[in-house]
Scaffold this active site. Structure first.
Site, PDB file in Angstrom:
ATOM      1  N   ASP A   1       2.630 -34.967 -16.691  1.00 14.58           N
ATOM      2  CA  ASP A   1       1.139 -35.120 -17.303  1.00 14.58           C
ATOM      3  C   ASP A   1      -0.023 -35.354 -16.251  1.00 14.58           C
ATOM      4  OD1 ASP A   1       2.490 -34.843 -19.910  1.00 14.58           O
ATOM      5  OD2 ASP A   1       3.268 -37.128 -19.733  1.00 14.58           O
TER       6      ASP A   1
ATOM      7  N   HIS B   1     -11.274 -41.411 -10.249  1.00 14.44           N
ATOM      8  CA  HIS B   1     -11.331 -42.436  -9.650  1.00 14.44           C
ATOM      9  C   HIS B   1     -10.799 -43.836 -10.105  1.00 14.44           C
ATOM     10  CE1 HIS B   1     -14.297 -40.374  -6.706  1.00 14.44           C
ATOM     11  NE2 HIS B   1     -14.306 -39.543  -7.786  1.00 14.44           N
TER      12      HIS B   1
ATOM     13  N   ASP C   1     -19.070 -37.299  -0.202  1.00 18.23           N
ATOM     14  CA  ASP C   1     -18.507 -36.361  -1.517  1.00 18.23           C
ATOM     15  C   ASP C   1     -19.005 -35.031  -0.808  1.00 18.23           C
ATOM     16  OD1 ASP C   1     -18.335 -34.813  -3.579  1.00 18.23           O
ATOM     17  OD2 ASP C   1     -19.904 -35.909  -4.691  1.00 18.23           O
TER      18      ASP C   1
ATOM     19  N   HIS D   1     -22.420 -33.269  -8.740  1.00 17.60           N
ATOM     20  CA  HIS D   1     -22.263 -33.293  -7.437  1.00 17.60           C
ATOM     21  C   HIS D   1     -23.411 -32.890  -6.551  1.00 17.60           C
ATOM     22  CE1 HIS D   1     -17.967 -35.013  -7.916  1.00 17.60           C
ATOM     23  NE2 HIS D   1     -18.091 -34.005  -9.035  1.00 17.60           N
TER      24      HIS D   1
HETATM   25 ZN   LIG Z   1     -14.600 -37.531  -8.394  1.00 14.60          ZN
HETATM   26 ZN   LIG Z   2     -17.033 -38.427 -10.549  1.00 11.71          ZN
END
Ligand SMILES: [Zn+2]
Ligand SMILES: [Zn+2]
Length: 553
Positions: free
Chosen positions: A47, A75, A193, A366
């Site tokens: 899963d 997260h 990121d 993002h």
């Molecule tokens: Zn993320």
């Molecule tokens: Zn995120």
């Protein structure tokens, strides 16, 4: 010798998902994020995938805090499992806290976890070595923050997921001024990121998406059904705003969507005018052009409400010709097939499906290359560590940083479990700790390992064949059988001849063993298995899993 600052990634490198970053100085450890990953197609029955936290469990007495940047699954999704094993105070913003709480309650460990709610702008002293400042950023969920982590060797900025939206729907623009101030003071390292580093320029603003949404609602005479990520509160707000403006009632379906809407409303992250929201059951009695439905299922997930609607299994909503379905999300890599099967099914029912990228009904959360460059320019870090990306993202982001003037020796691409060591002057990879993937199947964590997965894969690809014989305990003679049971291998009725031959082979092995006075059943089973396997491969080019069973009577 002075202590070094260490950064260990237990997830989030060479993958998008299961983010977990460990910062360590002397005896103190802080953990940033605690996410879940999605299983690959060949992980049958798995899963979810969570980080291997053996290292944290071994060092649990040193963990001073767990800090969460925002409420996305990649997260916070592993929190309920990880909090079974470790015990440390949690720090995060209000919406993140509410979403984590739902998960902890589902697993029954909410009571033992202490969550400290912080706001953007706050600074918290977590331990003598770590002081963390929370900085507001834009992302596809409200209440997302970047972290400025003050350590004895310098400030580390950990961006978390972010984008720069100069015209967000709500919550205000990312606090670029603060990043600039910190940059002026001097930042040791930027941990950033990398998700959208391949996309040039700037990400689309949520306000542009809002305008496009409105165009879809304007003059539409049919029922509108919108699907998006359930955590995308700003998008939910846009649908509600459009519905209000064009005199439609809004109903919500799908458990995660209902949960998010409830907590976002309670905490004031979403504004729902009185009378707009109705129960999904009520939509049936309203005129079609007075209804907007928000549903889960933007990734084509089999259990989701949209999937059930598309395949005619949803209790309250039947898709009919004319329905307009807006898919306001991009596909997470790996989900393309399930999404297209849902879209095909919707088309088959005569619905109009709006999903093209060109319609700009979705904005990524993002930063694209232009934004990443701006961030590098504002922060001017000494060291740069790209995270939250597959290898190519990390590599391209590293090149970008070098191009922006960061010394090549100060740019480090790390890997899961590798220890990045920083002093005020130098950065290097030094050593590794245990890291990897732990599979979650149902409520079991870690009990499905690579051996079980290999079996599941084998079963899924070639099926299985069980051969049962009853042998005499005295002389090894065959008392009954052999019987052959197959699953997923051949349809027995059509393969009687083949099954007959398999029985003959088994019987021959048994007689032979009896003749040789072989009473060691393990060996007899091994011989049966080998003979059947050889024969089947020659005859069918298939290798089903073969399980010989001997019953001693
Ligand atoms: Zn993320
Ligand atoms: Zn995120």
């Amino acid at each position: 010798m002075a202590e070094k600052l260490k950064l260990i990634s237990l997830g989030g490198l060479n993958e998008i998902g299961k983010n977990m970053y460990v910062y360590e100085y002397g005896e103190d450890i802080i953990v940033v994020d605690c996410g879940i990953g999605f299983p690959d197609d060949d992980m049958y029955g798995v899963d979810a995938v969570i980080p291997d936290i053996t290292y944290l469990v071994k060092n649990k007495h040193r963990i001073r805090g767990i800090i969460l940047t925002h409420g996305h699954e990649d997260h916070i999704g592993a929190m309920p499992f990880v909090m079974d094993e470790i015990d440390a105070p949690v720090y995060c913003t209000a919406l993140t806290a509410a979403l984590v709480n739902i998960k902890l309650q589902e697993r029954g460990n909410a009571d033992k976890v202490k969550i400290n709610v912080v706001k953007a702008g706050d600074t918290v002293k977590i331990s003598p070595s770590f002081k963390v400042e929370f900085i507001h950023v834009n992302h596809s969920i409200p209440d997302a923050v970047a972290l400025a982590i003050r350590t004895p060797v310098g400030i580390v900025i950990h961006t978390g997921d972010y984008k720069i939206d100069t015209t967000p729907i709500d919550g205000g623009m990312i606090d670029l001024a603060r990043f600039g101030e910190l940059g002026k003071k001097g930042v040791l390292a930027l941990v950033s990121d990398s998700t959208n580093v391949e996309n040039p320029g700037f990400s689309l603003s949520e306000s542009v998406v809002a305008q496009n949404f409105e165009n879809q609602f304007k003059d539409c005479k049919e029922r509108i059904i919108v699907t998006t990520f359930s955590s995308n509160v700003h998008r939910l707000q846009q649908v509600i705003n459009c519905a209000k403006k064009y005199d439609r009632k809004v109903a919500v379906t799908g458990r995660s969507m209902e949960n998010v809407l409830r907590v976002a409303k309670e905490l004031g992250y979403i504004d729902i005018p009185n009378g707009v929201l109705v129960d999904i059951a009520q939509t049936k009695s309203l005129p079609r052009d007075k209804v907007a439905i928000i549903t889960t299922g933007s990734q084509g997930e089999t259990m989701s409400a949209l999937h059930r609607m598309a395949f005619g299994e949803h209790k309250q909503v039947d898709i009919v010709a004319g329905d307009k379905i807006i898919i306001s999300a991009s596909a997470i890599p790996g989900n393309e097939n399930s999404i297209s099967s849902v879209i095909n099914e919707l088309f088959r029912k005569g619905a109009t499906v709006v999903y093209e990228r060109s319609a700009s009904l979705h904005a990524s959360g993002h930063a694209c290359r232009g934004e990443l460059k701006l961030m590098l320019a504002l922060i001017k870090p000494k060291f740069f560590i790209p995270v939250h990306g597959e290898y190519r993202h990390l590599k391209i982001h590293a090149e970008l940083a070098k191009h922006m003037g960061i010394l090549p020796k100060n740019v480090v691409i790390s890997d899961l479990g590798k220890v990045v060591e920083m002093t005020g002057r130098s950065i290097k990879i030094n050593g590794t700790v245990q890291a990897g993937r732990v599979f979650v199947d149902g409520t079991g964590v870690g009990d499905v390992g690579s051996v079980v997965l290999r079996d599941r894969k084998h079963l899924a690809q070639d099926g299985m064949l069980v051969v049962v014989v009853s042998l005499s305990g005295e002389d090894g003679s065959m008392i009954s059988g052999p019987d052959i049971i197959t699953r997923g291998f051949v349809y027995v009725k059509e393969a009687e001849e083949l099954i007959g031959e398999l029985k003959d082979i088994t019987a021959t092995v048994v007689f032979d063993c009896q003749y040789k006075h072989m009473h060691d059943w393990t060996t007899v089973k091994a011989i049966i298995k080998a003979k059947l396997s050889d024969y089947l491969y020659k005859k069918t080019r298939r290798s089903p899993m073969i399980l010989p069973v001997i019953m001693e009577i």
